[in-house]
Design a protein around this motif. Structure first.
Motif, PDB file in Angstrom:
ATOM      1  N   ALA A  44      19.700  29.515  -3.934  1.00  0.00           N
ATOM      2  CA  ALA A  44      18.291  29.104  -3.835  1.00  0.00           C
ATOM      3  C   ALA A  44      17.371  30.311  -3.787  1.00  0.00           C
ATOM      4  CB  ALA A  44      18.092  28.231  -2.606  1.00  0.00           C
ATOM      5  N   ASN A  45      17.772  31.329  -3.038  1.00  0.00           N
ATOM      6  CA  ASN A  45      16.932  32.533  -2.972  1.00  0.00           C
ATOM      7  C   ASN A  45      16.834  33.215  -4.328  1.00  0.00           C
ATOM      8  OD1 ASN A  45      16.409  32.226  -0.236  1.00  0.00           O
ATOM      9  ND2 ASN A  45      18.270  33.333   0.364  1.00  0.00           N
ATOM     10  N   LYS A  46      17.946  33.213  -5.086  1.00  0.00           N
ATOM     11  CA  LYS A  46      17.919  33.847  -6.393  1.00  0.00           C
ATOM     12  C   LYS A  46      17.105  33.036  -7.412  1.00  0.00           C
ATOM     13  CE  LYS A  46      22.244  36.435  -6.050  1.00  0.00           C
ATOM     14  NZ  LYS A  46      21.599  37.737  -6.323  1.00  0.00           N
ATOM     15  N   LEU A  47      17.060  31.692  -7.187  1.00  0.00           N
ATOM     16  CA  LEU A  47      16.326  30.848  -8.136  1.00  0.00           C
ATOM     17  C   LEU A  47      14.811  30.811  -7.884  1.00  0.00           C
ATOM     18  CD1 LEU A  47      18.669  27.735  -8.462  1.00  0.00           C
ATOM     19  CD2 LEU A  47      18.257  29.493 -10.172  1.00  0.00           C
ATOM     20  N   LEU A  48      14.388  31.324  -6.731  1.00  0.00           N
ATOM     21  CA  LEU A  48      12.955  31.246  -6.418  1.00  0.00           C
ATOM     22  C   LEU A  48      12.100  31.933  -7.473  1.00  0.00           C
ATOM     23  CD1 LEU A  48      12.826  31.785  -2.545  1.00  0.00           C
ATOM     24  CD2 LEU A  48      12.314  29.718  -3.824  1.00  0.00           C
ATOM     25  N   ASP A  49      12.551  33.095  -7.915  1.00  0.00           N
ATOM     26  CA  ASP A  49      11.763  33.828  -8.903  1.00  0.00           C
ATOM     27  C   ASP A  49      11.703  33.085 -10.235  1.00  0.00           C
ATOM     28  OD1 ASP A  49      11.357  35.771  -7.019  1.00  0.00           O
ATOM     29  OD2 ASP A  49      13.074  36.986  -7.671  1.00  0.00           O
ATOM     30  N   SER A  50      12.843  32.536 -10.636  1.00  0.00           N
ATOM     31  CA  SER A  50      12.853  31.848 -11.930  1.00  0.00           C
ATOM     32  C   SER A  50      12.164  30.477 -11.868  1.00  0.00           C
ATOM     33  CB  SER A  50      14.293  31.678 -12.419  1.00  0.00           C
ATOM     34  OG  SER A  50      15.035  30.914 -11.483  1.00  0.00           O
ATOM     35  N   ILE A  51      12.081  29.892 -10.645  1.00  0.00           N
ATOM     36  CA  ILE A  51      11.423  28.571 -10.526  1.00  0.00           C
ATOM     37  C   ILE A  51       9.943  28.671 -10.866  1.00  0.00           C
ATOM     38  CG2 ILE A  51      10.634  26.882  -8.823  1.00  0.00           C
ATOM     39  CD1 ILE A  51      13.391  27.009  -7.580  1.00  0.00           C
ATOM     40  N   ASN A  52       9.288  29.744 -10.437  1.00  0.00           N
ATOM     41  CA  ASN A  52       7.860  29.906 -10.742  1.00  0.00           C
ATOM     42  C   ASN A  52       7.629  29.972 -12.250  1.00  0.00           C
ATOM     43  OD1 ASN A  52       7.136  29.923  -8.040  1.00  0.00           O
ATOM     44  ND2 ASN A  52       7.456  32.139  -7.854  1.00  0.00           N
ATOM     45  N   VAL A  53       8.510  30.662 -12.927  1.00  0.00           N
ATOM     46  CA  VAL A  53       8.388  30.741 -14.385  1.00  0.00           C
ATOM     47  C   VAL A  53       8.593  29.364 -15.009  1.00  0.00           C
ATOM     48  CG1 VAL A  53       9.340  31.791 -16.471  1.00  0.00           C
ATOM     49  CG2 VAL A  53       9.147  33.139 -14.369  1.00  0.00           C
ATOM     50  N   LEU A  54       9.612  28.637 -14.511  1.00  0.00           N
ATOM     51  CA  LEU A  54       9.875  27.299 -15.028  1.00  0.00           C
ATOM     52  C   LEU A  54       8.705  26.352 -14.739  1.00  0.00           C
ATOM     53  CD1 LEU A  54      12.002  25.499 -16.390  1.00  0.00           C
ATOM     54  CD2 LEU A  54      12.865  24.939 -14.112  1.00  0.00           C
ATOM     55  N   HIS A  55       8.103  26.497 -13.547  1.00  0.00           N
ATOM     56  CA  HIS A  55       6.951  25.661 -13.177  1.00  0.00           C
ATOM     57  C   HIS A  55       5.774  25.894 -14.120  1.00  0.00           C
ATOM     58  CE1 HIS A  55       3.138  25.073 -10.946  1.00  0.00           C
ATOM     59  NE2 HIS A  55       3.731  23.953 -10.517  1.00  0.00           N
ATOM     60  N   ASP A  56       5.509  27.159 -14.414  1.00  0.00           N
ATOM     61  CA  ASP A  56       4.403  27.467 -15.320  1.00  0.00           C
ATOM     62  C   ASP A  56       4.650  26.898 -16.707  1.00  0.00           C
ATOM     63  OD1 ASP A  56       3.165  28.789 -13.268  1.00  0.00           O
ATOM     64  OD2 ASP A  56       3.877  30.788 -13.868  1.00  0.00           O
ATOM     65  N   ASN A  57       5.882  26.938 -17.143  1.00  0.00           N
ATOM     66  CA  ASN A  57       6.186  26.399 -18.471  1.00  0.00           C
ATOM     67  C   ASN A  57       5.987  24.880 -18.517  1.00  0.00           C
ATOM     68  OD1 ASN A  57       6.810  28.911 -19.527  1.00  0.00           O
ATOM     69  ND2 ASN A  57       8.985  28.773 -18.971  1.00  0.00           N
ATOM     70  N   TYR A  58       6.476  24.193 -17.473  1.00  0.00           N
ATOM     71  CA  TYR A  58       6.305  22.737 -17.422  1.00  0.00           C
ATOM     72  C   TYR A  58       4.819  22.360 -17.364  1.00  0.00           C
ATOM     73  CZ  TYR A  58      11.146  21.146 -16.880  1.00  0.00           C
ATOM     74  OH  TYR A  58      12.449  20.819 -17.100  1.00  0.00           O
ATOM     75  N   ILE A  59       4.083  23.007 -16.456  1.00  0.00           N
ATOM     76  CA  ILE A  59       2.660  22.689 -16.292  1.00  0.00           C
ATOM     77  C   ILE A  59       1.881  23.002 -17.560  1.00  0.00           C
ATOM     78  CG2 ILE A  59       0.564  23.240 -15.004  1.00  0.00           C
ATOM     79  CD1 ILE A  59       2.579  21.514 -13.525  1.00  0.00           C
ATOM     80  N   GLY A  60       2.214  24.092 -18.196  1.00  0.00           N
ATOM     81  CA  GLY A  60       1.519  24.437 -19.430  1.00  0.00           C
ATOM     82  C   GLY A  60       1.725  23.390 -20.509  1.00  0.00           C
ATOM     83  N   THR A  61       2.939  22.888 -20.624  1.00  0.00           N
ATOM     84  CA  THR A  61       3.213  21.859 -21.631  1.00  0.00           C
ATOM     85  C   THR A  61       2.475  20.559 -21.311  1.00  0.00           C
ATOM     86  OG1 THR A  61       5.400  22.833 -21.994  1.00  0.00           O
ATOM     87  CG2 THR A  61       5.034  20.587 -22.799  1.00  0.00           C
ATOM     88  N   LEU A  62       2.520  20.148 -20.035  1.00  0.00           N
ATOM     89  CA  LEU A  62       1.812  18.926 -19.633  1.00  0.00           C
ATOM     90  C   LEU A  62       0.304  19.049 -19.857  1.00  0.00           C
ATOM     91  CD1 LEU A  62       3.660  17.997 -16.321  1.00  0.00           C
ATOM     92  CD2 LEU A  62       3.650  16.679 -18.434  1.00  0.00           C
TER      93      LEU A  62
END
Length: 522
Positions: free
Chosen positions: A478-496
């Motif tokens: 989970a700690n390692k995924l925190l950095d990549s989650i923000n990137v994934l969040h921006d990609n999802y929000i941008g598409t929506l």
């Protein structure tokens, strides 16, 4: 030379009548039975039209209630088609209030003379019994099978049984003391039993005399109101007093050659307070003094009324009878009015026609507005029917594109997530082994060789170690995924956001409401 006995008529509309009611074209003597019959026909037709208007009003309100109950139109649109307070009061007045001929004049003599001639009897005392300087109270004349009279004050309480306030009288002509305010006769034939009624000249308003008797010319729907003479009241007070609970028809009797300065001031003030009330001016002065003047008295009077704005040399009668700020139609003037009452009937007929036309115009405007709102609603519904399938098709297409985009984005990140998990396991392999060895598991007994005694304890130890390892791995991953989650969040929000912007751009956006794309960004 012009025949001086020939009736001369001066009207603002060229003497033309817009009514279809057949009236006698030949001069009618005032005592003619034809006059009485035609007058009754006019009033009867007026009441018939009023009843028809009330039926239309009732059906209109019923229809509006049904529209409101079914919510076909929005409440703000329904408020537009409802009748205004002033329009509703006007329609109610036609139903509940009788017509009344308001008799005004330069002097009391002109009023009494005209009324006596109109009723074909000597009801009111004339000059010299009552001179023009006497203070005369207001008089109201009604038709009733029983001869009676009473005094009343405007705005006073009304009795449930109005007949008890009338006292039977035997006179054919009203006694002078019943008409004069502050009469000298203490034994008034009508007031000698009424100690509470006073006739103080200094009061702002005096009691009015109401007379009822069998009158062939009048009916239950028509009254005659004679304005007070020489009373200490201003024009507005007199107007409110004489027009209470009636639909007025103003008649001004000119019994002198021309209007005096005081008459002109009163008429000018009357027009200033009620500019939408027309008046029928009737000259009854037949004296022959025109030889000493450059113009005939009737022409001089006509010019005076033109200067006051009541009459005009041109035909200025408006075709719009629905406005409250302009006269329903221009006033008229009749010369030698006592010799020919056909013109008087024409005026009354035109006046009540304008009253009913105005009432119908009020309902017509309301109906037209209602139909316009229905047309607009039908147009909006037809437009929605045409564009809704296209909107649904467009939304399905964009939804499919969004789903495919999200799936592709998730697949592209799958390998990165797997690498993070493997990296976390490699880094924590030794640490997890040490923690498993030092883990204390309650309820487990070990042998001297540090082994479990039975299979049940072995299974319990295995479950505890697995749980500990999974918890530690989850925390690390989970700690390692925190950095990549923000990137994934921006990609999802941008598409929506891009999809929502595209959908919202296909319609007119209401700036007062927060759009979905803006809410998503916030």
């Amino acid at each position: 030379m012009q025949d001086k006995n020939r009736p001369i008529t001066i009207t603002s509309n060229g003497g033309k009548s817009s009514s279809t009611l057949p009236l006698s074209t030949s001069p009618l003597p005032i005592h003619s039975s034809v006059l009485t019959q035609q007058f009754s026909d006019i009033i009867r037709r007026y009441k018939y039209y009023c009843q028809h208007i009330q039926r239309l009003l009732k059906e209109t309100e019923k229809s509006y209630d049904e529209i409101n109950d079914t919510r076909v139109l929005a409440p703000e649109k329904m408020s537009k088609i409802h009748l205004s307070k002033s329009d509703r009061e006007y329609l109610d007045a036609l139903k509940t209030r009788p017509l009344a001929l308001i008799i005004c004049s330069q002097s009391y003599s002109g009023k009494s003379r005209f009324v006596n001639e109109l009723l074909n009897e000597q009801l009111l005392p004339e000059s010299p019994i009552i001179d023009n300087n006497a203070v005369v109270r207001m008089i109201r004349i009604k038709n009733h099978p029983i001869h009676g009279a009473s005094f009343s004050i405007s705005g006073s309480f009304e009795l449930i049984n109005a007949d008890i306030m009338y006292k039977a009288v035997s006179w054919a002509t009203v006694p002078r003391d019943d008409l004069i305010v502050n009469g000298t006769n203490e034994h008034n034939s009508l007031l000698n039993n009424d100690d509470n009624l006073t006739d103080d000249y200094e009061q702002q308003e005096t009691a009015s005399l109401e007379i009822r008797k069998p009158l062939e010319l009048l009916s239950d729907d028509l009254q005659i109101v004679i304005t007070p003479s020489n009373q200490n009241l201003n024009m507005k007070q007199i107007y409110l007093q004489i027009t209470e609970n009636i639909v007025p028809i103003f008649i001004y009797i000119i019994d002198q050659e021309i209007l005096s300065p005081n008459d002109i001031d009163e008429l000018r003030f009357f027009r200033s307070i009620v500019p939408n009330e027309p008046i029928l001016f009737i000259r009854i002065d037949q004296s022959d003094n025109s030889s000493n003047m450059s113009e005939a008295p009737c022409v001089q009077t006509f010019r005076q009324l033109c200067d006051l704005g009541f009459l005009s040399f041109l035909n200025t009668e408006s075709t719009d009878n629905t406005s409250d700020t302009t006269p329903l139609f221009q006033s008229d003037m009749i010369d030698n009015g006592l010799t020919n009452f056909t013109l008087f009937l024409n005026y009354v007929l035109k006046h009540i026609d304008r009253l009913t036309i105005r009432a119908v115009g009020i309902l017509q405007r309301s109906h037209e507005l209602c139909l316009d709102l229905f047309n607009d609603s039908a147009f909006d519904m037809a437009r929605d029917i045409l564009i809704t399938p296209k909107r649904l098709s467009y939304a399905r297409e964009k939804e499919k594109n969004l789903y495919e985009s999200l799936i592709a984005l998730t697949n592209s990140k799958q390998n990165e997530i797997q690498k993070l998990i493997l990296q976390a396991v490699d880094e924590m392999h030794e640490v997890l082994a040490d923690e498993a060895c030092s883990l204390e598991i309650p309820g487990i007994e070990l042998t001297d060789q540090l082994t479990v005694k039975n299979a049940r304890d072995l299974k319990k130890c295995t479950s505890a170690i697995q749980e500990q390892i999974l918890v530690r791995l989850n925390e690390t991953i989970a700690n390692k995924l925190l950095d990549s989650i923000n990137v994934l969040h921006d990609n999802y929000i941008g598409t929506l956001t891009r999809c929502l912007f595209s959908l919202e751009g296909s319609r007119d956006e209401d700036e007062s409401e927060l759009s979905a794309s803006k809410a998503l960004q916030e």
